[in-house]
Enzyme design. Structure first.
Site, PDB file in Angstrom:
ATOM      1  N   GLY A  88       0.862  -1.178   0.000  1.00  0.00           N
ATOM      2  CA  GLY A  88       0.000   0.000   0.000  1.00  0.00           C
ATOM      3  C   GLY A  88       0.894   1.221   0.000  1.00  0.00           C
ATOM      4  O   GLY A  88       1.743   1.375   0.881  1.00  0.00           O
ATOM      5  N   ILE A 112       0.076   6.793   4.220  1.00  0.00           N
ATOM      6  CA  ILE A 112       0.843   6.101   5.269  1.00  0.00           C
ATOM      7  C   ILE A 112       2.037   5.385   4.647  1.00  0.00           C
ATOM      8  O   ILE A 112       3.152   5.456   5.162  1.00  0.00           O
ATOM      9  CB  ILE A 112      -0.024   5.097   6.063  1.00  0.00           C
ATOM     10  CG1 ILE A 112      -1.201   5.790   6.733  1.00  0.00           C
ATOM     11  CG2 ILE A 112       0.821   4.385   7.130  1.00  0.00           C
ATOM     12  CD1 ILE A 112      -2.113   4.866   7.531  1.00  0.00           C
ATOM     13  N   ARG A 146     -14.715   3.148  11.318  1.00  0.00           N
ATOM     14  CA  ARG A 146     -13.752   2.175  10.788  1.00  0.00           C
ATOM     15  C   ARG A 146     -14.479   0.919  10.296  1.00  0.00           C
ATOM     16  O   ARG A 146     -14.070   0.287   9.330  1.00  0.00           O
ATOM     17  CB  ARG A 146     -12.737   1.799  11.870  1.00  0.00           C
ATOM     18  CG  ARG A 146     -11.808   2.944  12.275  1.00  0.00           C
ATOM     19  CD  ARG A 146     -10.811   2.492  13.340  1.00  0.00           C
ATOM     20  NE  ARG A 146      -9.893   3.568  13.704  1.00  0.00           N
ATOM     21  CZ  ARG A 146     -10.106   4.407  14.711  1.00  0.00           C
ATOM     22  NH1 ARG A 146     -11.209   4.307  15.430  1.00  0.00           N
ATOM     23  NH2 ARG A 146      -9.222   5.346  14.989  1.00  0.00           N
ATOM     24  N   ASN A 195     -12.334  -3.745   2.443  1.00  0.00           N
ATOM     25  CA  ASN A 195     -10.958  -4.036   2.828  1.00  0.00           C
ATOM     26  C   ASN A 195     -10.704  -5.513   3.112  1.00  0.00           C
ATOM     27  O   ASN A 195      -9.564  -5.970   3.054  1.00  0.00           O
ATOM     28  CB  ASN A 195     -10.544  -3.161   4.012  1.00  0.00           C
ATOM     29  CG  ASN A 195     -10.339  -1.710   3.590  1.00  0.00           C
ATOM     30  OD1 ASN A 195     -10.241  -1.419   2.395  1.00  0.00           O
ATOM     31  ND2 ASN A 195     -10.265  -0.799   4.535  1.00  0.00           N
ATOM     32  N   ILE A 241      -2.126  -2.227   9.337  1.00  0.00           N
ATOM     33  CA  ILE A 241      -2.657  -0.921   9.736  1.00  0.00           C
ATOM     34  C   ILE A 241      -4.071  -0.709   9.184  1.00  0.00           C
ATOM     35  O   ILE A 241      -4.807   0.148   9.637  1.00  0.00           O
ATOM     36  CB  ILE A 241      -1.713   0.215   9.265  1.00  0.00           C
ATOM     37  CG1 ILE A 241      -0.293   0.012   9.819  1.00  0.00           C
ATOM     38  CG2 ILE A 241      -2.228   1.586   9.692  1.00  0.00           C
ATOM     39  CD1 ILE A 241       0.692   1.106   9.436  1.00  0.00           C
ATOM     40  N   ASN A 300      -7.894  -0.611   8.345  1.00  0.00           N
ATOM     41  CA  ASN A 300      -9.102  -0.636   9.182  1.00  0.00           C
ATOM     42  C   ASN A 300     -10.251  -1.399   8.519  1.00  0.00           C
ATOM     43  O   ASN A 300     -10.283  -1.509   7.302  1.00  0.00           O
ATOM     44  CB  ASN A 300      -9.552   0.808   9.474  1.00  0.00           C
ATOM     45  CG  ASN A 300      -8.770   1.424  10.627  1.00  0.00           C
ATOM     46  OD1 ASN A 300      -8.541   0.786  11.642  1.00  0.00           O
ATOM     47  ND2 ASN A 300      -8.349   2.669  10.453  1.00  0.00           N
ATOM     48  N   HIS A 309      -9.416  -1.226  18.333  1.00  0.00           N
ATOM     49  CA  HIS A 309      -9.063   0.081  17.777  1.00  0.00           C
ATOM     50  C   HIS A 309     -10.338   0.693  17.211  1.00  0.00           C
ATOM     51  O   HIS A 309     -10.606   0.656  16.029  1.00  0.00           O
ATOM     52  CB  HIS A 309      -8.019  -0.109  16.674  1.00  0.00           C
ATOM     53  CG  HIS A 309      -7.498   1.180  16.108  1.00  0.00           C
ATOM     54  ND1 HIS A 309      -7.016   2.203  16.882  1.00  0.00           N
ATOM     55  CD2 HIS A 309      -7.375   1.604  14.821  1.00  0.00           C
ATOM     56  CE1 HIS A 309      -6.608   3.191  16.093  1.00  0.00           C
ATOM     57  NE2 HIS A 309      -6.823   2.851  14.843  1.00  0.00           N
TER      58      HIS A 309
END
Length: 321
Positions: A10, A14, A89, A96, A119, A121, A176
């Site tokens: 990715g 980020i 999220r 995803n 990482i 979500n 999270h």
């Protein structure tokens, strides 16, 4: 001795920030992977051209082929769709999950010995699915959440107490998401527990409660301000701390989404707990005593993660095995 190889799966905001940090910290050579042609190549070249100025030697390869990650020591996964304003999220689950299936297959084939940091979500469900799709040891697949959540908590506490962030420790357990559990009594300033500082008149319980809520909403606050993406500087720094602990066998105590098998009364689930990260990956899970209120909050957080994992299993039945 060859440099470490770090694969960044990715190459969005980020991913690019991660690549730059790997260079600056001289952690190894970087492979930037993305399905979008040109993006990883362009970012890799841009960062490589900063090397003579910054004074680091590393190779930066941008690629659209999973074969390029072959033999990676560390894989950091950011692939997927980020949050937009108004989204939780959890809204990203279906999209995803498909991405994690592809990423898991790529890692399984080309980097089966890597330490994998997820990482993407919704984090706790995605790292659970990624471990199953990749088949890697549970100790070597972790989610980056607790380091970031704790960093936000520590920053807000440091601002409130007007002290250095270095002197603040913060403890965040659970998923999270909106049900994360910042633990006040395990959080300190120079070793002094936060409840003691309230008694000393440094702050009020009301302000601490506000900080706890702001920590829970930390990601959403940034999404709301940016309007076109989600946080990337602090998440990247947090993942690098985890990668560095593994590569340098630092045995750091870091909260992360780790596979829990009996600790805290949880079985076969990824959820945020304090861990020791060294050359063996997640080498230990630290099980702390929770009071009744904290235990209930943690159980609510776990239930939320369980619900997401069940939803993943409904979408991809192979995960139920």
């Amino acid at each position: 001795m060859a440099r470490h190889k770090i694969a960044l799966i990715g190459s969005g905001m980020i991913g690019g920030t991660l690549a730059h940090l790997v260079g600056l910290k001289e952690l190894g050579d970087v492979v930037l992977f993305d399905i979008a042609e040109g993006i990883p190549q362009g970012k890799g070249l841009d960062i490589a051209e900063s090397a003579p100025v910054e004074g680091f030697d590393a190779k930066f390869l941008g690629t659209n082929d999973y074969a390029a990650i072959e033999g990676a020591d560390v894989c950091i996964v950011t692939a997927g769709v980020p949050r937009k304003p108004g989204m939780s999220r959890d809204d990203l689950l279906g999209i995803n999950l498909k991405v994690m299936e592809q990423v898991g297959a790529g890692i399984k084939k080309y980097a089966p010995n890597a330490f994998v940091i997820c990482i993407t979500n919704p984090l706790d469900a995605m790292v659970w699915a990624l471990q199953k799709f990749s088949g890697l040891p549970k100790s070597h697949v972790v989610g980056m959440a607790g380091v970031l959540d704790s960093a936000r908590f520590r920053y807000f506490l440091a601002e409130e107490f007007k002290v250095s962030v270095e002197d603040v420790t913060g403890f965040v357990l659970g998923g999270h998401g909106d049900s994360m559990v910042p633990l006040i009594r395990y959080s300190t300033v120079a070793g002094i527990p936060i409840p003691d500082l309230v008694k000393m008149g440094w702050t009020t319980q009301e302000k601490i409660d506000q900080i706890v809520q702001r920590t829970r909403d930390g990601g959403a606050e940034i999404v709301g301000l940016l309007k076109s993406g989600s946080a990337f500087y602090a998440p990247a720094s947090s993942a690098i701390a985890m990668a560095e602990a593994y590569l340098k066998d630092k045995k750091r105590v870091l909260p992360c989404a780790a596979h829990v098998s009996g600790q805290y009364g949880v079985k076969d689930l990824y959820v945020g707990v304090p861990t020791v990260i060294g050359a063996g990956g997640v080498e230990r899970i630290i099980e702390i005593d929770l009071n009744k209120t904290e235990q209930k909050m943690f159980e609510n957080s776990v239930a939320s993660v369980e619900g997401l994992c069940k939803a993943c299993g409904d979408i991809a039945p192979s995960l139920k095995n």
